[in-house]
Write a protein that holds these residues in place. Structure first.
Motif, short mmCIF file in Angstrom:
data_model
loop_
_atom_site.label_atom_id
_atom_site.label_comp_id
_atom_site.label_asym_id
_atom_site.label_seq_id
_atom_site.Cartn_x
_atom_site.Cartn_y
_atom_site.Cartn_z
N TRP A 104 -42.03 8.30 -3.72
CA TRP A 104 -43.02 7.98 -2.70
C TRP A 104 -42.62 8.58 -1.36
N LYS A 107 -43.21 12.35 -1.12
CA LYS A 107 -44.62 12.73 -1.08
C LYS A 107 -45.31 12.29 0.21
N ASN A 108 -44.85 11.23 0.84
CA ASN A 108 -45.63 10.61 1.91
C ASN A 108 -45.01 10.64 3.30
#
Length: 279
Positions: A104, A107-108
């Motif tokens: 996560w 990606k973020n």
């Protein structure tokens, strides 16, 4: 003549009788490690006879696994986000949930090339080293109170050719200079309540990496109030916590002056990863 398939079947049955979850997968891992091949390669070697020189150490490993010694300790390594890490009793065995958090974040979270990342309570280094790989221009500091864990983390950075990392032995922020600030802080701190029953496999992890007071939040209560002073403006903190802890941790984050507080669920639907930012 004992073939690869024979030992897989017999070993699986042995582990099942001893209550080992995923017995077949565990046995495949042990055999693949002994034969120095992948689990998938075993399917092409089912009819291959096994030499006694392989069977003897395999029997010993099988006995230990049946007694609850983690398979990761027996083979000495674990894969985390496609990288192989050394794994032994010096630090917590990496959990699949931590891998979800690493995915996560990569990606973020957007980071500048000169970003600074802190992995607090780094253990074996899987999270910090993985982030150092995914953000190769960032500087990553791995911190842990355990010198043994830090030694393992250093080995894992070297094993994976990661050079943009540094280490510090520190009880939370105690040994980190007060003027050191970060754009991303990640922390998988101990969160198991003292006295809570854990599996026989988990009992092989260091108690220092597991337990944190009556409700499991003692360390997090010490850690969170420091975050506002240690994050750069716009910086992000991401934690991993236990079940039924998200409400209190969110309140701590908000009370420390952080914003955009939310807790992400893991793949099992458990609120597992509190995230917050410094405005």
């Amino acid at each position: 003549m004992t073939t690869v398939l024979d030992i897989l079947d017999k070993g699986t049955a042995y582990l099942e009788k001893r209550g080992i979850a995923e017995a077949r997968r565990n046995m495949q891992m042990l055999v693949a490690h002994q034969l120095d091949c992948t689990r998938m390669a075993l399917y092409l070697r089912f009819d291959e006879p096994m030499d006694e020189s392989d069977l003897e150490p395999l029997r010993e490993a099988l006995k230990k696994r049946g007694e609850g010694v983690p398979v990761q300790h027996l083979i000495g390594s674990v894969f985390f986000r496609n990288h192989e890490f050394a794994c032994d009793a010096r630090a917590l065995i990496p959990r699949p949930e931590t891998e979800e958090l690493a995915e996560w974040l990569t990606k973020n979270v957007k980071l500048a090339d000169d970003a600074r990342i802190l992995d607090m309570g780094c253990g074996s280094g899987v999270l910090g080293v993985s982030l150092a790989h995914d953000f190769p221009k960032a500087s990553v500091l791995l911190a842990d109170v355990s010198s043994d864990a830090l030694a393992l983390a250093r080995e894992n950075a070297e094993r994976n050719g990661i050079n943009n990392v540094d280490w510090v032995e520190s009880d939370l922020f105690a040994a980190i200079p007060t003027d050191s600030t970060f754009d991303l802080i990640v922390a998988n701190l101990p969160y198991v309540p003292e006295g809570e029953a854990v599996s026989r496999e988990v009992r092989h992890d260091p108690a220092l990496a597991l337990f944190s007071g009556k409700d499991g939040l003692d360390l997090i209560r010490r850690f969170v109030p420091e975050l506002a002073n240690r994050l750069n403006p716009g910086g992000t903190v991401a934690l991993e916590i236990g079940h039924e802890q998200s409400a209190e941790v969110e309140a701590l984050l908000k009370g420390s002056g952080l914003t955009d507080v939310l807790t992400l669920n893991d793949l099992s639907g458990i609120p597992r990863f509190p995230i917050a930012r410094k405005a």
